[in-house]
Design a protein around this motif. Structure first.
Motif, PDB file in Angstrom:
ATOM      1  N   MET A 157     -11.278  -1.130  -2.837  1.00 42.05           N
ATOM      2  CA  MET A 157     -11.086  -2.234  -1.895  1.00 42.05           C
ATOM      3  C   MET A 157     -12.413  -2.949  -1.629  1.00 42.05           C
ATOM      4  O   MET A 157     -12.458  -4.182  -1.553  1.00 42.05           O
ATOM      5  CB  MET A 157     -10.492  -1.715  -0.582  1.00 42.05           C
ATOM      6  CG  MET A 157      -9.147  -1.002  -0.741  1.00 42.05           C
ATOM      7  SD  MET A 157      -7.901  -1.957  -1.635  1.00 42.05           S
ATOM      8  CE  MET A 157      -7.301  -3.021  -0.322  1.00 42.05           C
ATOM      9  N   TRP A 181      -4.618  -5.470   7.747  1.00 40.10           N
ATOM     10  CA  TRP A 181      -4.102  -5.681   6.396  1.00 40.10           C
ATOM     11  C   TRP A 181      -2.626  -6.077   6.408  1.00 40.10           C
ATOM     12  O   TRP A 181      -1.855  -5.632   7.270  1.00 40.10           O
ATOM     13  CB  TRP A 181      -4.256  -4.406   5.562  1.00 40.10           C
ATOM     14  CG  TRP A 181      -5.670  -4.113   5.129  1.00 40.10           C
ATOM     15  CD1 TRP A 181      -6.771  -4.917   5.286  1.00 40.10           C
ATOM     16  CD2 TRP A 181      -6.132  -2.929   4.497  1.00 40.10           C
ATOM     17  NE1 TRP A 181      -7.885  -4.304   4.786  1.00 40.10           N
ATOM     18  CE2 TRP A 181      -7.523  -3.067   4.290  1.00 40.10           C
ATOM     19  CE3 TRP A 181      -5.517  -1.758   4.090  1.00 40.10           C
ATOM     20  CZ2 TRP A 181      -8.295  -2.093   3.681  1.00 40.10           C
ATOM     21  CZ3 TRP A 181      -6.283  -0.765   3.475  1.00 40.10           C
ATOM     22  CH2 TRP A 181      -7.655  -0.944   3.282  1.00 40.10           C
ATOM     23  N   GLU A 237       1.298  -5.883   1.708  1.00 41.68           N
ATOM     24  CA  GLU A 237       0.922  -5.881   0.288  1.00 41.68           C
ATOM     25  C   GLU A 237      -0.457  -5.248   0.083  1.00 41.68           C
ATOM     26  O   GLU A 237      -0.673  -4.494  -0.877  1.00 41.68           O
ATOM     27  CB  GLU A 237       0.924  -7.320  -0.259  1.00 41.68           C
ATOM     28  CG  GLU A 237       2.290  -7.957  -0.400  1.00 41.68           C
ATOM     29  CD  GLU A 237       2.923  -8.322   0.937  1.00 41.68           C
ATOM     30  OE1 GLU A 237       2.173  -8.445   1.957  1.00 41.68           O
ATOM     31  OE2 GLU A 237       4.160  -8.476   0.982  1.00 41.68           O
ATOM     32  N   THR A 238      -1.395  -5.541   0.989  1.00 37.55           N
ATOM     33  CA  THR A 238      -2.738  -4.967   0.878  1.00 37.55           C
ATOM     34  C   THR A 238      -2.693  -3.461   1.104  1.00 37.55           C
ATOM     35  O   THR A 238      -3.373  -2.687   0.414  1.00 37.55           O
ATOM     36  CB  THR A 238      -3.690  -5.618   1.889  1.00 37.55           C
ATOM     37  OG1 THR A 238      -3.717  -7.030   1.670  1.00 37.55           O
ATOM     38  CG2 THR A 238      -5.107  -5.063   1.738  1.00 37.55           C
ATOM     39  N   LYS A 239      -1.875  -3.036   2.068  1.00 39.86           N
ATOM     40  CA  LYS A 239      -1.738  -1.602   2.335  1.00 39.86           C
ATOM     41  C   LYS A 239      -1.145  -0.879   1.128  1.00 39.86           C
ATOM     42  O   LYS A 239      -1.580   0.225   0.780  1.00 39.86           O
ATOM     43  CB  LYS A 239      -0.866  -1.376   3.567  1.00 39.86           C
ATOM     44  CG  LYS A 239      -1.531  -1.797   4.867  1.00 39.86           C
ATOM     45  CD  LYS A 239      -0.595  -1.625   6.060  1.00 39.86           C
ATOM     46  CE  LYS A 239      -1.269  -2.064   7.354  1.00 39.86           C
ATOM     47  NZ  LYS A 239      -0.345  -1.965   8.520  1.00 39.86           N
ATOM     48  N   ASP A 284      -1.403  -1.862  -1.966  1.00 45.99           N
ATOM     49  CA  ASP A 284      -2.432  -1.878  -3.013  1.00 45.99           C
ATOM     50  C   ASP A 284      -3.448  -0.771  -2.773  1.00 45.99           C
ATOM     51  O   ASP A 284      -3.890  -0.098  -3.706  1.00 45.99           O
ATOM     52  CB  ASP A 284      -3.126  -3.248  -3.029  1.00 45.99           C
ATOM     53  CG  ASP A 284      -4.086  -3.382  -4.207  1.00 45.99           C
ATOM     54  OD1 ASP A 284      -3.698  -2.990  -5.330  1.00 45.99           O
ATOM     55  OD2 ASP A 284      -5.218  -3.860  -4.010  1.00 45.99           O
ATOM     56  N   ILE A 334      -1.904   2.519  -3.767  1.00 42.48           N
ATOM     57  CA  ILE A 334      -1.906   2.646  -5.230  1.00 42.48           C
ATOM     58  C   ILE A 334      -3.286   3.075  -5.722  1.00 42.48           C
ATOM     59  O   ILE A 334      -3.408   3.963  -6.580  1.00 42.48           O
ATOM     60  CB  ILE A 334      -1.478   1.320  -5.891  1.00 42.48           C
ATOM     61  CG1 ILE A 334       0.013   1.070  -5.654  1.00 42.48           C
ATOM     62  CG2 ILE A 334      -1.773   1.334  -7.393  1.00 42.48           C
ATOM     63  CD1 ILE A 334       0.475  -0.313  -6.045  1.00 42.48           C
ATOM     64  N   LYS A 335      -4.317   2.455  -5.175  1.00 34.58           N
ATOM     65  CA  LYS A 335      -5.688   2.794  -5.595  1.00 34.58           C
ATOM     66  C   LYS A 335      -6.021   4.245  -5.227  1.00 34.58           C
ATOM     67  O   LYS A 335      -6.668   4.967  -6.001  1.00 34.58           O
ATOM     68  CB  LYS A 335      -6.697   1.845  -4.943  1.00 34.58           C
ATOM     69  CG  LYS A 335      -6.568   0.404  -5.374  1.00 34.58           C
ATOM     70  CD  LYS A 335      -6.846   0.244  -6.871  1.00 34.58           C
ATOM     71  CE  LYS A 335      -6.962  -1.223  -7.276  1.00 34.58           C
ATOM     72  NZ  LYS A 335      -5.681  -1.968  -7.113  1.00 34.58           N
ATOM     73  N   ASP A 387      -4.243   6.397  -7.677  1.00 35.82           N
ATOM     74  CA  ASP A 387      -4.943   6.334  -8.973  1.00 35.82           C
ATOM     75  C   ASP A 387      -6.082   7.350  -8.980  1.00 35.82           C
ATOM     76  O   ASP A 387      -6.325   8.023  -9.990  1.00 35.82           O
ATOM     77  CB  ASP A 387      -5.511   4.925  -9.207  1.00 35.82           C
ATOM     78  CG  ASP A 387      -4.447   3.911  -9.593  1.00 35.82           C
ATOM     79  OD1 ASP A 387      -3.326   4.332  -9.964  1.00 35.82           O
ATOM     80  OD2 ASP A 387      -4.732   2.702  -9.507  1.00 35.82           O
ATOM     81  N   PRO A 430       3.169   3.446 -10.105  1.00 39.56           N
ATOM     82  CA  PRO A 430       1.965   3.360  -9.276  1.00 39.56           C
ATOM     83  C   PRO A 430       2.147   3.881  -7.852  1.00 39.56           C
ATOM     84  O   PRO A 430       1.185   4.322  -7.222  1.00 39.56           O
ATOM     85  CB  PRO A 430       1.659   1.856  -9.261  1.00 39.56           C
ATOM     86  CG  PRO A 430       2.348   1.308 -10.459  1.00 39.56           C
ATOM     87  CD  PRO A 430       3.582   2.143 -10.637  1.00 39.56           C
TER      88      PRO A 430
END
Length: 458
Positions: A26, A38, A41-43, A45, A48-49, A52, A159
């Motif tokens: 981020m 946030w 959608e940002t949360k 993302d 997902i990160k 990952d 994801p």
């Protein structure tokens, strides 16, 4: 074998993937870490990160665990040979090497446990439901690790999903995969081979017909070996069902002990002595030792370099001056506990890895008489039981004798204002020493605990 510095570097690399990948991603994208501001959608993302990072960390953990387990087997073979030949020097060296390998494996599984902790949202009572007594080491090459990796990789293609392989953890003993979906956590048992396919269909048939296994004459359908496999699979299914029930309702049967359980939820805020631990961390940067006292009953000392050798003795001398009833631990033992893991604490990553690898020693001593006084101070009546009372409790099926805190054949009784009684177990001690909850707050959690709806059915 890898040097200590090489092992430390690998632990840091894996930990960064597991616990810092989301934040780093981020920041690299220029998004301030202001979670409340946030968008959805940002949360997503960010989630997902983070996952990952879990996936990358899991791959490295598997590689390292396989490496050390192969070394472990080689050393155990050598050790057996040295003992047969009565080579004392070689036995001593191999024994030390074996202990070091086992410790490094524990440091790796502690990172996996920390990932599991995040998947379970830090709910310790859920983590404990996944524990099963195990007397054998989980060697990955002996398990269906390739099948587990393939199944996890397939799930991890999504994801928003993450599958953690149970065998790389220290305590997840139910199922082969612990799976985090967007809004839920599940358990998956993996089976492969023709027999397992047949048995999977057999259990599916029982479910379609709503027929209990007890009503089936297994010996008429399967040979003796397969009957045992059916019974084993049924136990696994039962344990998974029990774990899921407790996770969702806080009431049910503990899959580890097979005893009824009701998980009460404290209504008071949890207070931890993290500020004190951070203070020790800061002091250790400029001096070789640091010491503090929490609520007049918990002694904590932190040591590095030449002070490490004397640390445990100094803390023990301090607590001995006050009481004969105390518990002394090396905090490194946290990597073998089902508790809030080190990586969930607000400590610097390098300091955490220093503790895990023995570069820093943190020694804790808990004065039990002082603890009893603190409990009484906040209104939780607490006293030593007589030896007769303690023997009666040990004979009660509702308790596991080894789980009780006992000194000189005397347990500790806690009585709440409504006269509900409980006997102090090691879970109370673990919450203080490993979860770092202040002793008085532990007492308050008993006084304010709210049982889930239906608890009277226990």
């Amino acid at each position: 074998m890898k040097t200590r510095d090489e092992h430390r570097a690998k632990l840091r690399e894996i930990a960064d993937y597991a616990f810092d990948h989301g934040r780093t991603a981020m920041e690299q994208a220029g998004i301030p870490m202001e979670f409340a501001a946030w968008s959805r959608e940002t949360k997503l993302d960010f989630l997902i990160k983070c996952q990952d990072g879990f996936k990358l960390a899991q791959k490295l953990l598997i590689e390292e665990i396989l490496y050390y387990q192969e070394l472990q087997r080689e050393v155990e073979t050598q050790l057996k040979s040295y003992k047969t030949q009565r080579l004392k020097k070689e036995v001593k060296e191999a024994t030390g090497q074996k202990a070091l390998i086992e410790h490094r494996l524990l440091t790796l599984s502690h990172i996996a446990d920390s990932i599991a902790w995040q998947l379970l949202r830090g709910q310790l009572h859920l983590a404990r439901r996944l524990v099963l007594p195990s007397a054998t080491t989980k060697f990955l090459v002996n398990s269906n690790i390739e099948h587990a990796i393939a199944a996890a990789d397939k799930i991890n293609e999504n994801p928003l999903d993450f599958a953690l392989i149970s065998d790389i953890t220290g305590y997840v003993g139910i199922g082969d995969l612990l799976i985090k979906h967007l809004t839920s956590v599940g358990i998956m048992e993996l089976k492969e081979g023709n027999i397992n396919d047949q048995l999977t269909e057999f259990f599916a048939e029982l479910e379609r017909e709503n027929k209990p296994l007890e009503e089936v004459d297994l010996s008429s359908r399967f040979d003796s070996k397969t009957v045992k496999q059916v019974e084993r699979m049924q136990r696994q299914k039962t344990r998974m069902s029990q774990a899921v029930q407790v996770m969702n309702t806080d009431i049910g049967i503990d899959p580890g002990t097979q005893k009824p359980i009701v998980v009460s939820t404290p209504t008071t805020l949890t207070e931890r002595y993290f500020d004190e631990l951070i203070q020790l961390q800061k002091q250790l940067k400029t001096q070789s030792w640091a010491y503090l006292l929490v609520e007049d009953c918990l002694y904590i000392g932190a040591y590095r370099d030449e002070a490490i050798a004397k640390g445990p003795f100094l803390i023990e001398l301090l607590v001995k001056e006050k009481t004969k009833e105390y518990i002394l631990i090396d905090w490194t033992s946290i990597i073998e506990q089902v508790s809030q893991p080190l990586f969930a604490k607000p400590l610097e990553p390098d300091f955490i890895i220093d503790i895990m690898t023995g570069k820093v020693k943190v020694i804790m001593a808990l004065d039990i008489n002082g603890l009893i006084q603190r409990f009484n101070d906040v209104g939780l009546q607490t006293r030593w039981m007589t030896t007769k009372e303690t023997a009666k409790v040990k004979a009660n099926d509702a308790y596991t004798p080894k789980s009780l805190v006992v000194f000189h054949n005397q347990g500790i009784l806690m009585t709440e204002p409504d006269s509900e009684k409980s006997v102090m177990g090691w879970g109370v001690i673990s919450r203080i020493l490993y979860d770092n909850i202040k002793p008085t707050n532990v007492a308050l959690s008993f006084l304010t605990a709210q049982k889930p709806s239906g608890a009277s059915l226990k």
